[in-house]
Write a protein that holds these residues in place. Structure first.
Motif, PDB file in Angstrom:
ATOM      1  N   GLU A  82      -5.560 -11.064   1.442  1.00 19.18           N
ATOM      2  CA  GLU A  82      -6.162 -10.658   2.795  1.00 19.18           C
ATOM      3  C   GLU A  82      -5.680  -9.433   2.842  1.00 19.18           C
ATOM      4  O   GLU A  82      -6.393  -8.658   3.433  1.00 19.18           O
ATOM      5  N   THR A  83      -4.288  -9.324   2.860  1.00 16.25           N
ATOM      6  CA  THR A  83      -3.659  -8.006   3.300  1.00 16.25           C
ATOM      7  C   THR A  83      -4.271  -6.955   2.495  1.00 16.25           C
ATOM      8  O   THR A  83      -4.458  -5.948   2.877  1.00 16.25           O
ATOM      9  N   ALA A  84      -4.395  -7.001   1.078  1.00 12.72           N
ATOM     10  CA  ALA A  84      -5.028  -6.013   0.391  1.00 12.72           C
ATOM     11  C   ALA A  84      -6.391  -5.560   0.904  1.00 12.72           C
ATOM     12  O   ALA A  84      -6.780  -4.633   0.518  1.00 12.72           O
ATOM     13  N   ARG A  85      -7.272  -6.607   1.228  1.00 16.67           N
ATOM     14  CA  ARG A  85      -8.603  -6.102   1.635  1.00 16.67           C
ATOM     15  C   ARG A  85      -8.436  -5.291   2.971  1.00 16.67           C
ATOM     16  O   ARG A  85      -9.411  -4.710   3.293  1.00 16.67           O
ATOM     17  N   ASN A  86      -7.419  -5.380   3.623  1.00 13.74           N
ATOM     18  CA  ASN A  86      -7.277  -4.478   4.879  1.00 13.74           C
ATOM     19  C   ASN A  86      -6.517  -3.465   4.909  1.00 13.74           C
ATOM     20  O   ASN A  86      -5.661  -3.091   5.824  1.00 13.74           O
ATOM     21  N   MET A  87      -6.382  -2.782   3.605  1.00 13.23           N
ATOM     22  CA  MET A  87      -5.564  -1.675   3.593  1.00 13.23           C
ATOM     23  C   MET A  87      -6.605  -0.540   2.915  1.00 13.23           C
ATOM     24  O   MET A  87      -7.446  -0.942   2.128  1.00 13.23           O
ATOM     25  N   GLY A  88      -6.442   0.671   3.188  1.00 18.41           N
ATOM     26  CA  GLY A  88      -6.604   1.741   2.356  1.00 18.41           C
ATOM     27  C   GLY A  88      -7.812   2.551   3.065  1.00 18.41           C
ATOM     28  O   GLY A  88      -8.370   2.336   3.928  1.00 18.41           O
ATOM     29  N   SER A 127       5.312   4.173   0.210  1.00 19.82           N
ATOM     30  CA  SER A 127       4.430   4.485   1.365  1.00 19.82           C
ATOM     31  C   SER A 127       4.996   5.357   2.251  1.00 19.82           C
ATOM     32  O   SER A 127       6.427   5.097   2.447  1.00 19.82           O
ATOM     33  N   CYS A 128       4.526   6.345   2.817  1.00 16.07           N
ATOM     34  CA  CYS A 128       5.072   7.318   3.203  1.00 16.07           C
ATOM     35  C   CYS A 128       5.385   7.051   4.773  1.00 16.07           C
ATOM     36  O   CYS A 128       6.286   7.600   5.535  1.00 16.07           O
ATOM     37  N   GLY A 129       4.660   5.858   5.395  1.00 15.40           N
ATOM     38  CA  GLY A 129       4.980   5.431   6.677  1.00 15.40           C
ATOM     39  C   GLY A 129       4.035   6.007   7.879  1.00 15.40           C
ATOM     40  O   GLY A 129       4.469   5.811   8.972  1.00 15.40           O
ATOM     41  N   GLN A 130       3.170   6.964   7.390  1.00 20.91           N
ATOM     42  CA  GLN A 130       2.419   7.498   8.337  1.00 20.91           C
ATOM     43  C   GLN A 130       1.217   6.380   8.935  1.00 20.91           C
ATOM     44  O   GLN A 130       1.080   6.306  10.202  1.00 20.91           O
ATOM     45  N   CYS A 131       0.416   5.871   8.175  1.00 25.33           N
ATOM     46  CA  CYS A 131      -0.634   4.866   8.612  1.00 25.33           C
ATOM     47  C   CYS A 131      -0.094   3.520   8.832  1.00 25.33           C
ATOM     48  O   CYS A 131       0.524   2.887   7.653  1.00 25.33           O
ATOM     49  N   THR A 132      -0.406   2.814   9.707  1.00 22.95           N
ATOM     50  CA  THR A 132       0.422   1.558  10.144  1.00 22.95           C
ATOM     51  C   THR A 132      -0.018   0.529   8.735  1.00 22.95           C
ATOM     52  O   THR A 132       0.897  -0.277   8.464  1.00 22.95           O
ATOM     53  N   GLN A 133      -1.207   0.343   8.558  1.00 22.01           N
ATOM     54  CA  GLN A 133      -1.804  -0.917   7.596  1.00 22.01           C
ATOM     55  C   GLN A 133      -0.882  -0.608   6.467  1.00 22.01           C
ATOM     56  O   GLN A 133      -0.562  -1.712   5.702  1.00 22.01           O
ATOM     57  N   CYS A 134      -0.810   0.511   5.917  1.00 33.27           N
ATOM     58  CA  CYS A 134      -0.151   0.822   4.797  1.00 33.27           C
ATOM     59  C   CYS A 134       1.328   0.574   4.850  1.00 33.27           C
ATOM     60  O   CYS A 134       2.029  -0.024   3.781  1.00 33.27           O
ATOM     61  N   ARG A 135       1.897   1.142   5.634  1.00 35.90           N
ATOM     62  CA  ARG A 135       3.429   0.908   6.122  1.00 35.90           C
ATOM     63  C   ARG A 135       4.039  -0.413   5.952  1.00 35.90           C
ATOM     64  O   ARG A 135       4.579  -1.119   5.286  1.00 35.90           O
ATOM     65  N   GLU A 136       3.104  -1.221   6.768  1.00 36.37           N
ATOM     66  CA  GLU A 136       3.285  -2.594   7.172  1.00 36.37           C
ATOM     67  C   GLU A 136       2.633  -3.385   5.830  1.00 36.37           C
ATOM     68  O   GLU A 136       3.486  -4.459   5.719  1.00 36.37           O
ATOM     69  N   GLY A 137       1.677  -3.174   5.645  1.00 33.44           N
ATOM     70  CA  GLY A 137       1.053  -3.973   4.414  1.00 33.44           C
ATOM     71  C   GLY A 137       2.015  -3.822   3.146  1.00 33.44           C
ATOM     72  O   GLY A 137       2.094  -4.814   2.610  1.00 33.44           O
ATOM     73  N   THR A 138       2.307  -2.844   2.743  1.00 32.83           N
ATOM     74  CA  THR A 138       2.925  -2.633   1.419  1.00 32.83           C
ATOM     75  C   THR A 138       4.382  -3.472   1.738  1.00 32.83           C
ATOM     76  O   THR A 138       4.879  -3.895   0.617  1.00 32.83           O
ATOM     77  N   MET A 197       5.353  -4.216  -8.872  1.00 32.71           N
ATOM     78  CA  MET A 197       4.314  -3.570  -8.333  1.00 32.71           C
ATOM     79  C   MET A 197       4.467  -3.256  -6.992  1.00 32.71           C
ATOM     80  O   MET A 197       4.416  -2.205  -6.078  1.00 32.71           O
ATOM     81  N   ALA A 198       4.514  -4.531  -6.115  1.00 35.55           N
ATOM     82  CA  ALA A 198       4.580  -4.543  -4.692  1.00 35.55           C
ATOM     83  C   ALA A 198       5.935  -3.516  -4.273  1.00 35.55           C
ATOM     84  O   ALA A 198       5.861  -3.043  -3.060  1.00 35.55           O
ATOM     85  N   ARG A 199       7.046  -3.752  -4.852  1.00 30.75           N
ATOM     86  CA  ARG A 199       8.303  -3.039  -4.544  1.00 30.75           C
ATOM     87  C   ARG A 199       7.934  -1.489  -4.710  1.00 30.75           C
ATOM     88  O   ARG A 199       8.099  -0.729  -3.719  1.00 30.75           O
ATOM     89  N   PHE A 200       7.271  -0.882  -5.839  1.00 31.81           N
ATOM     90  CA  PHE A 200       6.949   0.380  -5.888  1.00 31.81           C
ATOM     91  C   PHE A 200       6.085   0.921  -4.858  1.00 31.81           C
ATOM     92  O   PHE A 200       6.652   1.924  -4.162  1.00 31.81           O
ATOM     93  N   TYR A 201       4.929   0.311  -4.345  1.00 32.95           N
ATOM     94  CA  TYR A 201       4.218   0.817  -3.102  1.00 32.95           C
ATOM     95  C   TYR A 201       5.020   0.469  -1.939  1.00 32.95           C
ATOM     96  O   TYR A 201       4.823   1.585  -1.019  1.00 32.95           O
TER      97      TYR A 201
END
Lengths: 435, 218
Positions: free
Chosen positions: A380-386, A344-355, A336-340
């Motif tokens: 904790e990471t999951a709570r701070n994304m999206g 991730s397209c890399g536009q928003c920081t928390q998604c790019r770095e978090g995933t 799962m973690a690898r897929f996202y």
């Protein structure tokens, strides 16, 4: 339970079902003739009345979406979202492979309803065989005069083009799809403005899923009342369900949204039960992004509302994958973690770095080098994304956090045990090599 | 971990080199203009056509596409680098795409992938020395009911078992489609037949892989 008479899949298995001739001999292209005699507003009203909720994952009513278009628009575009990339979903593939003309007919009706004269069918790059089938069907429809200038002898003209993607999950998000259509990176746009106001080429644009549009001819032909009569009120109409993993009959099935995950896996006319010697450990019932169910939660109803009661994001694509008892949950977490992380397209920081960080942590856990605190870091990471905390442009990071959060929460004891059972010092050794 | 030296002294695009896109290819790209509102929107179809003609999209090809579409070369590179299907270096004659998503993993996809690696002696993103095969992995190929899946060029192979791999790899028709093909994104007819493996003297660079480097670190 009475067996369901297939609507969307009625032509599956019929010889030559991809050809115009066979489709017409089975009653095809009658709905569009009926629709062209009505006014566009009547069709929008009918689809609204049927409460046709989008089948792509979000469940937003298609008729309402069409209603957002500005009244004084000059040109409208319709995009068909055939970028089916959510693992383990394949219902759109089955529709396009077996019944491309049903999609074309639904698209013509929808285009007439929103007065769009140009239609783009966005196909994901991996769909090679489906592209050839669909392009052939479009060619046939053009030759028959069903597409092009003044279709079916009416005053309505429509052009339909296939646009092929090239491998990006995020292009299934409607504004990502629009950017990709414009020849750019598939980076989702900040909304508002919503595509209905300003979409592709800054024109009002409607984006609908393949399955949603395939429902439209049947609504026009049989009426909204017939449609709402199928399944519960909030989740009306026929729906495609996919089931895969180690079940006896993996595949795509059609039904009303009135049965449970357990039925989907175990009923003889659906999944047919688990393969010999395999038991259910977990199920992702609606595509990976919706989250996971443990083996005790299989009584969840597969409709648009019930999944929320089980801590899931929603129904999603209603594609279930069964995780067998002998599969390590750490492998599932890593997958799962690898897929996202990859998508991730890399536009928003928390998604790019978090995933990316979740992928690194999950890889380490799967390589027998997890630390007890890793699971909390994942949460904790999951709570701070999206989008839910209001941090991202599109819903991809929400889709990334739900599977990870639900795996960690629902299978915490198993993960903790695995981490405690790994060779002593392994985590420290590997960390020294990696960092 | 081993390092490979790449010669960066030579400019990636030679100013006076002969064009790589023939007039027929350029005309085919232009034939997509009426479909879209802007010329830039033809970029994805253009990249598909160029890749199908030349085997990959070189820097030179990118600048020439930019010329045809009247956009800046960096716009072309920007888009090209986002999508995983576009190759900016030579690839083998046939591309093996292995699905690694959850359904395929649950049904033995990893074992299949390992067998392919062993049979061909290459890692992910690698190309065989003879230029016949390149190997990549992809997220879900939407064939989960027939997991595990393997795509050879355009042909989807379903329910592939690890023990089927050796026979499948020697089969010359393993990328033949059963349905009629559409030539919409194919090279223009004059160019057909010329296309072959694009892999050349640079194959050693093409075979570098961050994946194998990560493995070595482990």
């Amino acid at each position: 339970m009475a067996s369901f008479e297939p609507v969307l899949l009625r032509n599956r298995g019929v010889e030559g079902s991809t050809t115009l001739k066979v489709y017409e001999s089975r009653g095809g292209y009658q709905a569009v003739r009926k629709a062209l005699k009505q006014t566009p507003d009547e069709i929008v009203a009918e689809v609204k009345k049927a409460n046709l909720r989008g089948r792509g994952g979000a469940g937003f009513p298609a008729g309402v979406k069409w209603g957002f278009l500005p009244k004084d628009r000059k040109k409208t575009l319709l995009c068909v979202n055939g970028d089916e990339s959510e693992p383990p979903t394949f219902c759109n593939r089955v529709l396009m492979e077996n019944d491309p003309h049903q999609l074309i007919e639904g698209t013509i009706i929808a285009a007439y309803a929103v007065q769009a004269q140009t239609v783009y069918i966005y196909l994901r790059g991996e769909f090679h065989e489906q592209f050839h089938i669909l392009q052939k069907a479009v060619d046939q429809a053009y030759a028959a005069g069903y597409l092009g200038k003044k279709v079916f002898g009416s005053d309505f003209s429509i052009e339909m083009y296939l646009h092929r993607g090239a491998g990006a999950y995020v292009c299934g998000e409607e504004t990502g799809l629009i950017e990709s259509l414009e020849g750019k990176r598939g980076w989702p746009r900040i909304k508002p403005p919503f595509p209905a106001i300003e979409g592709a080429f800054r024109l009002p644009t409607v984006v609908n899923n393949v399955e949603t549009l395939s429902c439209v001819p049947h609504i026009i032909e049989r009426g909204a009342d017939w449609f709402t009569g199928i399944g519960p009120a909030h989740s009306a109409g026929p729906k495609l369900f996919c089931v895969s993993g180690p079940v006896k009959n993996p595949g795509c099935y059609e039904g009303a949204m009135d049965f449970t995950v357990r039925d989907l896996i175990e009923r003889e006319d659906l999944g047919g039960g688990m393969m010999d010697g395999k038991h259910i450990k977990a199920v992702f019932p609606g595509g990976c992004s919706m989250g996971v169910l443990s083996a005790d939660e299989l009584d969840m109803k597969l409709d648009f509302d019930d999944p929320r009661n089980f801590g899931l994001l929603g129904l999603g694509t209603a594609a279930a994958v069964v995780i067998p008892h002998d599969m390590d949950m750490r492998i599932v977490l890593r997958n799962m973690a690898r897929f996202y992380g990859t998508e991730s397209c890399g536009q928003c920081t928390q998604c790019r770095e978090g995933t990316a960080w979740m992928h690194k942590i999950a890889t380490r856990i799967a390589a027998d080098a997890g630390r007890p605190e890793d699971l909390d870091i994942l949460l904790e990471t999951a709570r701070n994304m999206g989008m839910m905390p209001g941090l991202s442009i599109c819903g991809l990071p929400d889709g990334a956090t739900f599977p990870i959060e639900t795996i960690v929460k629902k299978f915490r004891s198993e993960l903790d045990e695995s981490i405690l059972a790994q060779p002593r010092g392994r985590a420290e050794d590997l960390l020294k090599v990696l960092n | 971990m081993s390092w490979k030296a790449i010669d960066r002294n030579q400019p990636v695009v030679e100013k006076d080199a002969a064009p790589v896109l023939s007039d027929a290819v350029r005309d085919k790209i232009r034939s997509f203009f009426p479909r879209y509102e802007t010329k830039r929107a033809v970029l994805l179809p253009a990249l598909h056509i160029v890749q199908n003609t030349l085997g990959y999209i070189s820097w030179q090809a990118m600048t020439e596409i930019a010329e045809v579409l009247e956009i800046h070369p960096s716009d072309v590179m920007n888009t090209t680098s986002f999508y995983t299907h576009f190759w900016t270096h030579p690839k083998g004659e046939k591309v093996l795409t292995v699905c690694r998503s959850i359904s395929c993993e649950a049904m033995g996809g990893a074992k299949m992938l390992d067998t392919i690696k062993k049979e061909l002696g290459i890692d992910e993103h690698g190309t065989t020395k003879d230029g016949r095969y390149s190997l990549v992995t992809e997220e879900c190929l939407a064939g989960c009911d027939h997991a595990p899946c393997l795509l050879i060029n355009e042909k989807m192979h379903k329910c592939v078992k690890a023990e089927d791999i050796p026979a499948l790899l020697v089969d010359v028709d393993n990328d033949k489609l059963s349905m009629e093909r559409s030539d919409l994104f194919d090279p223009p007819s004059e160019e057909k037949g010329k296309q072959a493996a694009s892999v050349g003297q640079d194959s050693a660079i093409g075979a570098t892989s961050d994946v194998s480097e990560m493995r070595e670190a482990e």
